[in-house]
Design a protein around this motif. Structure first.
Motif, short mmCIF file in Angstrom:
data_model
loop_
_atom_site.label_atom_id
_atom_site.label_comp_id
_atom_site.label_asym_id
_atom_site.label_seq_id
_atom_site.Cartn_x
_atom_site.Cartn_y
_atom_site.Cartn_z
N SER A 35 0.69 -1.06 0.01
CA SER A 35 0.12 -0.02 -0.06
C SER A 35 0.84 1.25 -0.04
N LYS A 61 1.82 4.67 1.37
CA LYS A 61 1.73 5.41 2.41
C LYS A 61 2.54 6.82 2.63
N ALA A 86 -5.48 10.88 0.42
CA ALA A 86 -6.41 9.96 0.86
C ALA A 86 -7.44 9.39 -0.34
N GLU A 103 -2.71 5.67 2.21
CA GLU A 103 -2.84 5.94 3.80
C GLU A 103 -2.11 7.08 4.08
N SER A 114 -8.87 7.19 5.63
CA SER A 114 -7.84 6.74 5.24
C SER A 114 -6.77 7.56 5.88
#
Length: 939
Positions: free
Chosen positions: A2, A4, A124, A129, A147
């Motif tokens: 993911s 970030k 987001a 995230e 998020s």
């Protein structure tokens, strides 16, 4: 994986980093405070390392006014000015951020909160995230997006904390994160000078929102809110509306999240090396950049700590400071053994040693250093010795592993070692002298310790040999890791290193220390600290060497029995707690304890929580609750007993030296900036004496045999005598001259009554003022300490200042002197430099002002104790007594006295303590003396 994104609130983190080190600031060789740069860099690097963000940016405020300032001119108006050192750190921090190839984002007219809020929601929406890195509570309103999270990095020992919407709601006691701005509108925010509704606090605001949901609904229903609260709401309507607007983070700032700009890239090592070198980030630079950062090759041995976590002056610690320790810093240096001419000679035969001796005995000054098998001088064996009396030239004499062969080497050197007209130069010479003492040899001449010379020149400075070498000589010495490997933490495998390699390392130590002496010596005169160096610190080294060598006998049998007793009593306290709580839990867990005390038992509806979100259950918190519930007293009892067992009762037997059967504490001269000695392994300064169970530990310290008795001699109220003397306060000086109990005399003056009318309670209050006033305690602190109202505390202090006006003049005078000269000093000329005394930031300046007041007092008392030790040791040696001085704790000296010498020793001790440092204004110095079969009985 993911994606970030981490968005850092720069100024919030910079402030936090700066104040985390306020009591032990990091000062470079150029006098630059690097608290903020160091702390921020640590936070940034740890975050990258641990959280593995894919994208990152750091957001700053600008100096331009924002819409909030236009709407409300008093916005943030009550904030004190930022410390000058903090403001000066910002360009460095921005260079560091750019060196990491991370963007710095800022926009005139908007605060960092607004920039972060806008970017967070944009990212987001793009599927990221997003973690907003900040300790600021206002950011909770942005967690509307599922998020987006708040990331609070570790701080002062606490762990990192990630907050989602649910946790924010729980923290505020609200239903939705949208209500964060409503609650701030109602209660205000003192930090940003957001007024809110006067008289409405957090709990009341939450209660109103439970009923009316939004601030607007609260105001719309103001007429139906009864009583005083309704009146407050009606009167505060306009204030509440503007407050909500001020607290609302703007999320449509004209900035755009372009993911390629925020993606983490390879660092610009060259830029980081440049700024880390300027800021003298020795170990941190190596930790971040690894072998790419080879500007500093300094050892990371660091400040050693003892079993109790206290700084220790070991030989290695005196040579190299690690950045993570209290004595942390680093310096760059261009010269080293490879590019600097030198002559280092290996003396590995008796003939070579003799040739050296013939020349050495003609010298007036010689630098001396030992190489050993370990850091503890009481346990270490000699590996070799190095000497230097000409800069650039040094000699190394190896010592064989066999003790008899080492003794033969020392015997050949006896004419030199015991020559009385040589001055021996060394870095932390006490270590080397103690090693020699275990071989029954000693340096007979005078000594000159470069570590102590630097200590009196820069008491708050860093004083490893590596650092001093770089600072004063521009030279980078060979490091022990290069000899024993990077994983080596001690000199334990020095025997395995080739003699020729040790020769260069050891000889260089002696050579560089000699050169340091030549560089530091003029500083003593320039800083006017020659007197404290030559009359206090330097002569004390031999006294401490003798004391550490002697050690003290410990009654192991008593400790084992006492441990069993404490275990039984602690178990009873524990069972009492479980019974009173109605549940069994882990009593050693602060989190579980807090839940029992404040969620289950409801002992304090206003219980505070720590930064980790758990209830605070420290001793200070529990002491305030002790009168409310027996469970708290039982918890405190359990804690005291378990700490006594683990820290002292069970630990002391493990510290007994196998060769002597005694405990040999180590005294550190160059740690406490006030001049106080500290002790380690064991730390005798911290043995509790205020509780009966704590006092019992002193019973374990006993004479060496039946022919000896312990003597304890203690200065009487020395710090109060010092302040009376140097302030010249008429009433306090007169009380001491008349031999009055100073606390009774103080109470009589403060309350306007005769001495004989003073009650026990009044004396106790006067005692608190006497000791509190010199540490800057005000009415709030005194009220909290005595459990009285602030009004009564203020009245006591006002009366005190009126009756003892000389004390007030002293305090004001010291602050003014420090502002003009930049330092304060003791009667012996020990200086405390106060670089923040003129700071525009009142928190920083206030800390310096308190030091200006109490440093001359504490420092003079420390000087007096040290001078008494020097005089007593000299007198005992002159009388050729078999008795020995064995311990120094605070204002107390302890002796292992031969019974036949008791009547000689008692007056000798008292006379020399009283005469060690005469006080001005004829204030008498008094000491008390006791004897016994253990330390407690003697004291």
């Amino acid at each position: 994986m993911s994606k970030k994104l981490f968005l850092l609130d720069a100024m919030a983190l910079i402030y936090r980093a700066y104040y985390a080190l306020i009591r032990s600031p990091r000062i470079t060789s150029k006098g630059i405070n690097t608290n903020a740069q160091f702390g921020f860099t640590n936070t940034l690097f740890d975050l990258i390392n641990k959280e593995k963000p894919t994208h990152l940016a750091v957001c700053f405020d600008t100096h331009a006014p924002t819409e909030r300032h236009i709407d409300f001119t008093d916005y943030k108006a009550n904030r004190q000015e930022a410390p000058e050192d903090l403001l000066a750190s910002i360009p460095d921090i921005q260079r560091i951020i750019r060196g990491f190839n991370i963007p710095c984002v800022e926009l005139d007219g908007y605060e960092a909160d607004d920039v972060i809020g806008t970017l967070a929601w944009q990212a987001a929406d793009a599927g990221y995230e997003v973690y907003m890195v900040t300790p600021d509570k206002d950011y909770g309103q942005l967690l509307i997006h599922p998020s987006v999270f708040i990331y609070k990095p570790p701080y002062m020992g606490s762990k990192e904390e990630v907050l989602d919407a649910k946790k924010v709601c729980e923290k505020w006691d609200i239903a939705r994160v949208e209500q964060v701005v409503d609650i701030l509108g109602l209660m205000g925010d003192a930090v940003d000078n957001i007024p809110g509704i006067p008289g409405v606090g957090e709990k009341t605001a939450a209660k109103l929102l439970k009923e009316y949901d939004t601030l607007e609904n609260v105001l719309a229903n103001a007429d139906s809110i009864k009583g005083a609260l309704g009146e407050k709401v009606r009167n505060g309507k306009d204030s509440a509306i503007i407050s909500k607007k001020l607290a609302t983070i703007i999320t449509n700032v004209p900035v755009q999240f372009h993911e390629e700009d925020y993606q983490l890239k390879a660092w610009n090592n060259e830029a980081l090396i440049e700024v880390f070198t300027e800021l003298e980030f020795k170990t941190l630079g190596k930790r971040i950049l690894g072998d790419a950062f080879n500007v500093f090759q300094t050892a990371a041995a660091g400040v050693q700590t003892d079993l109790f976590g206290n700084a220790v002056e070991t030989k290695t610690a005196a040579k190299a400071d690690g950045e993570e320790g209290l004595l942390a810093t680093g310096f760059s240096a261009d010269k080293n053994i490879n590019n600097t001419p030198h002559e280092y000679h290996l003396l590995d035969t008796p003939e070579k040693v003799q040739a050296f001796l013939n020349d050495a005995v003609q010298q007036s000054e010689i630098c001396f250093d030992t190489e050993t098998t370990g850091l503890d001088a009481n346990e270490a064996d000699l590996v070799g010795m190095s000497f230097s009396f000409t800069p650039g030239v040094a000699f190394y004499i190896p010592c064989p592993p066999e003790r008899d062969k080492t003794l033969a080497v020392l015997e050949q050197l006896r004419p030199l070692l015991e020559k009385p007209d040589i001055t021996w130069i060394g870095q932390n010479l006490k270590y080397d002298m103690l090693v020699l003492k275990w071989y029954a040899f000693e340096l007979k001449g005078n000594i000159y310790d470069t570590m102590l010379a630097h200590y009196v020149v820069e008491p708050e400075g860093r004083r490893s040999m590596d650092l001093l070498s770089a600072q004063y000589l521009g030279y980078e010495p060979v490091h022990i890791e290069e000899l024993i490997g990077k994983k080596g933490k001690t000199q334990g495998n020095m025997r395995d290193v080739a003699v020729d390699k040790i020769k260069d390392y050891a000889a260089e130590d002696a050579d560089i220390t000699l050169q340091l002496k030549h560089a530091l010596h003029p500083q003593l005169k320039e800083k006017e600290v020659e007197k404290v160096f030559y009359e206090v610190e330097n002569p004390l080294v031999k006294v401490l060497t003798a004391m550490e060598f002697e050690g003290v006998k410990v009654d192991v049998g008593f400790l084992r029995e006492y441990s069993k007793q404490l275990e039984i009593e602690a178990k009873q306290f524990e069972e009492n707690v479980y019974q009173e709580a109605g549940v069994r839990f882990n009593l050693s867990s602060p989190r579980q304890l807090g839940e029992v005390l404040f969620d289950k038992l409801k002992l304090d509806p206003k219980a505070k929580k720590t930064k980790t979100g758990q209830y605070a259950t420290g001793e200070d918190v529990l002491l305030k609750l002790a009168g409310n519930s027996s469970i708290v007293s039982d918890i405190l009892g359990y804690r005291e007993l378990t700490k006594l067992r683990s820290t002292y009762v069970d630990a002391l037997p493990e510290m007994i030296n196998s060769k002597t059967g005694r405990v040999h504490t180590s005294y550190a001269q160059a740690v406490a900036v006030t001049g106080r000695l500290s002790s380690n392994n064991p730390n005798l300064q911290n043995i509790p004496i205020r509780t009966e169970r704590g006092k019992e530990i002193r019973k374990a310290f006993v004479p060496r045999d039946a022919e000896h008795t312990l003597i304890s001699a203690d200065y009487s109220q020395i710090e109060l005598r010092v302040i009376a003397a140097i302030s010249g306060d008429e009433n306090m000086c007169e009380a001491f001259k008349q031999g009055k109990d100073i606390h009774t005399a103080t109470a009589a003056k403060v309350y306007g009554i005769a001495d004989e009318e003073v009650t026990k309670e009044q004396r106790y209050k006067a005692k608190s003022v006497n000791f509190g006033i010199i540490y800057g305690q005000g009415a709030f602190g005194l009220a909290d300490n005595l459990g009285i109202s602030r009004a009564e505390a203020k009245e006591i202090i006002d009366n005190y200042k009126k009756e003892f006006s000389g004390i007030t003049r002293y305090m004001d005078g010291m602050i003014n002197f420090a502002k003009e000269h930049g330092y304060v000093q003791t009667l012996m000329g020990r200086k405390r430099w106060l670089r923040d005394i003129n700071s525009s930031n009142f928190t920083v300046r206030g800390f310096a002002e308190r030091n200006a007041i109490n440093s001359p007092i504490q420092g003079t008392a420390a000087d007096m104790v040290k001078m008494a030790m020097i005089r007593i040791q000299a007198a005992m040696e002159k009388e050729k007594l078999r008795s020995r001085m064995i311990l120094q704790v605070h204002d107390e000296l302890v002796f292992d006295a031969h019974n036949d010498e008791l009547e000689i020793l008692k007056p000798l001790i008292l006379e020399n303590m009283k005469a060690a440092l005469p006080l001005p204004n004829e204030v008498p110095v008094e000491a008390e003396l006791g004897t016994g079969i253990n330390w407690l009985e003697a004291h």
